[in-house]
Enzyme design. Structure first.
Site, short mmCIF file in Angstrom:
data_model
loop_
_atom_site.label_atom_id
_atom_site.label_comp_id
_atom_site.label_asym_id
_atom_site.label_seq_id
_atom_site.Cartn_x
_atom_site.Cartn_y
_atom_site.Cartn_z
N SER A 48 0.53 3.19 -10.84
CA SER A 48 0.58 2.91 -9.45
C SER A 48 0.50 1.02 -9.12
O SER A 48 1.16 0.88 -8.28
CB SER A 48 -0.35 3.53 -8.55
OG SER A 48 -1.83 2.83 -8.77
N LYS A 92 -5.68 -0.74 -5.16
CA LYS A 92 -4.41 -0.67 -4.35
C LYS A 92 -4.60 -1.99 -3.78
O LYS A 92 -5.41 -2.60 -3.52
CB LYS A 92 -4.36 0.39 -3.31
CG LYS A 92 -4.51 1.90 -3.94
CD LYS A 92 -3.26 2.15 -4.77
CE LYS A 92 -3.67 3.54 -5.09
NZ LYS A 92 -2.60 4.20 -6.13
#
Length: 175
Positions: A48, A92
């Site tokens: 990710s 993230k």
């Protein structure tokens, strides 16, 4: 009487053992406080955050003071308690703060259709750098600010990538 003399000879050994045990206890308490409230080391892996963080894993440092004092901003890489699985902490990129308008591609694998949302009060918008393979706010919406665990600031491993992780501006896209 002989038993008391033997017991008296053990007193320095017992005192030293007790002092060592207290020292180890204080050490563990100090490490717990540092890890919980100041700085933590963590291992990140997965696709990710490619290309910023490696697929096979990076060992990184994250400081916890910025999230406690509201000193995180757009472009920072943050540790977030997963809203989908509370046992998991994910890394993230912070894309939007409360009140920001965020435009995102809904399904980048199949179309370039995009939506714009306003991040609600007390929430942030997070996305992985690899928009093609990331579960993030595009899937579960804005995340409560209270789920932020820390701001990643330094990569320790692998050695060739040792150093500070740079903040990325919100309009930069990695494709």
């Amino acid at each position: 009487m002989a038993g008391l003399r033997k017991l008296a000879r053990l007193k320095p050994i017992v005192n030293e053992a007790l002092a060592g045990t207290i020292f180890v206890g204080k050490l563990f308490c100090g490490l717990h406080v540092i890890n919980t409230y100041i700085c933590t080391a963590t291992f990140t892996y997965g696709p990710s955050m490619l290309p910023t963080l490696n697929l096979t894993g990076d060992f990184v440092l994250a400081e916890r003071l910025s999230t406690r004092f509201g000193r995180v901003g757009v472009g920072d890489i943050v540790l977030v308690r997963s809203p989908e699985n509370p046992r998991k902490v994910v890394g993230k990129r912070l894309i939007g703060m409360e009140g920001d308008s965020v435009t995102y591609v809904v399904d980048p694998k199949n179309s370039d259709w995009s939506e714009t949302v306003v991040v609600p009060k007390g929430h942030v918008w997070i996305e992985g750098d690899n928009i093609y393979d990331s579960r993030d706010s595009r899937n579960f919406g804005a995340v409560p600010y209270s789920l932020l665990q820390g701001k990643i600031f330094w990569r320790i491993w692998p050695p060739k990538s040792f150093g500070q992780l740079e903040k990325r501006k919100s309009n930069e896209t990695v494709l």
